[in-house]
Write a protein that holds these residues in place. Structure first.
Motif, PDB file in Angstrom:
ATOM      1  N   TYR A 196       3.918   6.345  13.464  1.00  0.00           N
ATOM      2  CA  TYR A 196       3.855   5.515  14.885  1.00  0.00           C
ATOM      3  C   TYR A 196       5.471   5.035  14.964  1.00  0.00           C
ATOM      4  O   TYR A 196       5.777   4.597  15.926  1.00  0.00           O
ATOM      5  CB  TYR A 196       3.027   4.529  14.714  1.00  0.00           C
ATOM      6  N   ARG A 197       6.353   5.162  13.736  1.00  0.00           N
ATOM      7  CA  ARG A 197       7.116   4.876  13.790  1.00  0.00           C
ATOM      8  C   ARG A 197       8.143   5.845  14.559  1.00  0.00           C
ATOM      9  O   ARG A 197       8.906   5.028  14.785  1.00  0.00           O
ATOM     10  CB  ARG A 197       7.917   4.315  12.396  1.00  0.00           C
ATOM     11  N   ALA A 201       6.321  -0.538  17.004  1.00  0.00           N
ATOM     12  CA  ALA A 201       5.370   0.592  16.676  1.00  0.00           C
ATOM     13  C   ALA A 201       3.559   0.435  16.285  1.00  0.00           C
ATOM     14  O   ALA A 201       3.151   0.308  16.513  1.00  0.00           O
ATOM     15  CB  ALA A 201       5.387   1.504  15.388  1.00  0.00           C
ATOM     16  N   VAL A 209       4.274   5.799   9.816  1.00  0.00           N
ATOM     17  CA  VAL A 209       6.107   6.957   9.517  1.00  0.00           C
ATOM     18  C   VAL A 209       5.626   7.430  10.997  1.00  0.00           C
ATOM     19  O   VAL A 209       6.201   7.206  12.011  1.00  0.00           O
ATOM     20  CB  VAL A 209       5.835   7.583   8.317  1.00  0.00           C
ATOM     21  N   SER A 241       9.570  -1.634  13.655  1.00  0.00           N
ATOM     22  CA  SER A 241       8.009  -2.223  12.702  1.00  0.00           C
ATOM     23  C   SER A 241       7.457  -3.063  14.250  1.00  0.00           C
ATOM     24  O   SER A 241       6.041  -1.997  14.358  1.00  0.00           O
ATOM     25  CB  SER A 241       8.633  -3.218  12.154  1.00  0.00           C
ATOM     26  N   LYS A 296       0.869  -1.046  -0.256  1.00  0.00           N
ATOM     27  CA  LYS A 296      -0.373   0.109  -0.196  1.00  0.00           C
ATOM     28  C   LYS A 296       0.986   1.719   0.242  1.00  0.00           C
ATOM     29  O   LYS A 296       0.212   2.257  -0.573  1.00  0.00           O
ATOM     30  CB  LYS A 296      -1.015   0.073   1.084  1.00  0.00           C
ATOM     31  N   ARG A 333      -3.710   2.218   8.667  1.00  0.00           N
ATOM     32  CA  ARG A 333      -4.530   0.840   8.886  1.00  0.00           C
ATOM     33  C   ARG A 333      -5.694   0.914   9.474  1.00  0.00           C
ATOM     34  O   ARG A 333      -6.904   0.555   9.629  1.00  0.00           O
ATOM     35  CB  ARG A 333      -3.674   0.589  10.546  1.00  0.00           C
ATOM     36  N   ASP A 334      -6.466   2.888   9.699  1.00  0.00           N
ATOM     37  CA  ASP A 334      -7.557   3.696  10.506  1.00  0.00           C
ATOM     38  C   ASP A 334      -8.173   4.503  10.152  1.00  0.00           C
ATOM     39  O   ASP A 334      -8.752   5.588   9.792  1.00  0.00           O
ATOM     40  CB  ASP A 334      -7.087   2.510  11.506  1.00  0.00           C
ATOM     41  N   ARG A 341      13.041   2.113   9.146  1.00  0.00           N
ATOM     42  CA  ARG A 341      12.484   1.112   8.793  1.00  0.00           C
ATOM     43  C   ARG A 341      13.039  -0.401   9.160  1.00  0.00           C
ATOM     44  O   ARG A 341      12.554  -1.754   8.952  1.00  0.00           O
ATOM     45  CB  ARG A 341      13.071   0.972   7.178  1.00  0.00           C
ATOM     46  N   ARG A 357      -6.443  -5.002  18.795  1.00  0.00           N
ATOM     47  CA  ARG A 357      -6.124  -4.154  19.249  1.00  0.00           C
ATOM     48  C   ARG A 357      -7.867  -3.516  19.704  1.00  0.00           C
ATOM     49  O   ARG A 357      -8.770  -3.785  19.028  1.00  0.00           O
ATOM     50  CB  ARG A 357      -5.545  -3.118  19.192  1.00  0.00           C
TER      51      ARG A 357
HETATM   52  O1   DC Z   1       2.089   0.478   7.847  1.00  0.00           O
HETATM   53  P1   DC Z   1       3.187   0.105   8.502  1.00  0.00           P
HETATM   54  O2   DC Z   1       4.240  -0.491   8.765  1.00  0.00           O
HETATM   55  O3   DC Z   1       4.865   1.579   8.464  1.00  0.00           O
HETATM   56  O4   DC Z   1       3.120   0.859   9.989  1.00  0.00           O
HETATM   57  C1   DC Z   1       3.816   0.508  11.414  1.00  0.00           C
HETATM   58  C2   DC Z   1       3.251   0.227  13.145  1.00  0.00           C
HETATM   59  O5   DC Z   1       1.968   1.172  12.664  1.00  0.00           O
HETATM   60  C3   DC Z   1       1.485  -1.180  12.306  1.00  0.00           C
HETATM   61  O6   DC Z   1       2.687  -2.331  12.695  1.00  0.00           O
HETATM   62  C4   DC Z   1       0.568  -0.739  12.865  1.00  0.00           C
HETATM   63  C5   DC Z   1       0.958   1.106  13.430  1.00  0.00           C
HETATM   64  N1   DC Z   1      -0.403   1.518  12.577  1.00  0.00           N
HETATM   65  C6   DC Z   1      -1.131   1.792  12.958  1.00  0.00           C
HETATM   66  O7   DC Z   1      -1.538   1.031  13.672  1.00  0.00           O
HETATM   67  N2   DC Z   1      -2.225   3.106  12.566  1.00  0.00           N
HETATM   68  C7   DC Z   1      -1.730   3.245  11.225  1.00  0.00           C
HETATM   69  N3   DC Z   1      -3.219   3.718  10.765  1.00  0.00           N
HETATM   70  C8   DC Z   1      -0.467   3.264  10.613  1.00  0.00           C
HETATM   71  C9   DC Z   1       0.059   1.998  11.432  1.00  0.00           C
END
Ligand code: DC
Length: 226
Positions: free
Chosen positions: A39-40, A101, A37, A98, A17, A132-133, A93, A189
């Motif tokens: 959260y990271r 986060a 990014v 990961s 994505k 994710r959301d 990265r 979660r």
């Molecule tokens: O998309 P990513 O792999 O870079 O995201 C890293 C972590 O951040 C992923 O395991 C869950 C969290 N995350 C989230 O909970 N909500 C988001 N909108 C984006 C990422």
């Protein structure tokens, strides 16, 4: 809410994505948000120990310090992550970041504090946001929503390739296990779990190239009469 249009692209890790979202943002000349990014960057800046966070106010002040920007890089044909004008893409990265986060992302204060950071990317002429959301919580009024999927084995392979290109060598079996752990946590979660928004278009990328996924999604977007 504003009337600036948003395209929301959600899905599990390694589904492709990020790459396809960046390509769409670039083609439309819209703003881009890779919400993972944030959260990271939070983990990179403060560590992943959510239990050390004392209050929503404390978390908000950390969120205010993030100052993340996405800048198009003509050399790599993708977005690089800048913080206070310094490139930090590769620092975010690693598998440790990961996993951190994903753990931190289940903390309700962190999710709450990052809402305004994410919505601040919504500027004219439009925003392509991946995470994710995006379609369920952050931009529920997005005019076009996608939910991308692919088998876990294919996702692990794609992520392996991506990390290798960044000079990070990770064992493929361990990576697959780590991705499964992360998906499970992200989907189960209590706050804003990863799930398909009711009106999101489902795209199975398992047997498609980036270009095929991109063309299919652009077709859906232009069909919505921007
Ligand atoms: O998309 P990513 O792999 O870079 O995201 C890293 C972590 O951040 C992923 O395991 C869950 C969290 N995350 C989230 O909970 N909500 C988001 N909108 C984006 C990422």
């Amino acid at each position: 809410m504003t009337n600036v249009p948003v395209i929301a692209i959600d899905g599990p890790s390694g589904v492709g994505k990020g790459t396809v979202s960046a390509k769409i943002a670039r083609a439309l000349n819209w703003h881009f948000l890779d919400s993972g990014v944030l959260y990271r960057a939070f983990v990179w800046l403060k560590g992943q120990n959510a239990s050390a966070l004392q209050s929503l106010q404390e978390v908000e002040s950390i969120a205010n310090e993030l100052s993340i920007e996405f800048v198009w890089d003509f050399k790599t044909e993708s977005y690089q992550v800048n913080r206070k004008s310094k490139e930090i893409s590769s620092l975010l990265r690693s598998e440790a970041v990961s996993q951190g986060a994903s753990q931190l992302a289940s903390n309700p204060w962190v999710r709450q504090a990052l809402i305004s950071n994410q919505r601040a990317f919504r500027k004219p002429p439009g925003l392509v946001a991946d995470g994710r959301d995006m379609g369920t919580v952050i931009f529920p009024d997005a005019f076009c929503k996608f939910y991308l999927t692919a088998t876990p084995a294919v996702r692990a392979m794609r992520r392996h390739k991506q990390l290798k290109e960044m000079g990070l060598n990770v064992n493929l079996t361990e990576l697959e296990k780590s991705i499964e752990e992360r998906d499970f946590r992200d989907m189960h979660r209590s706050v804003a779990p990863l799930k398909r928004a009711e009106n999101a278009i489902l795209v199975d990328t398992t047997h498609q190239s980036v270009q095929e996924v991109y063309e299919g999604m652009m077709h859906s977007i232009t069909g919505k009469n921007l």
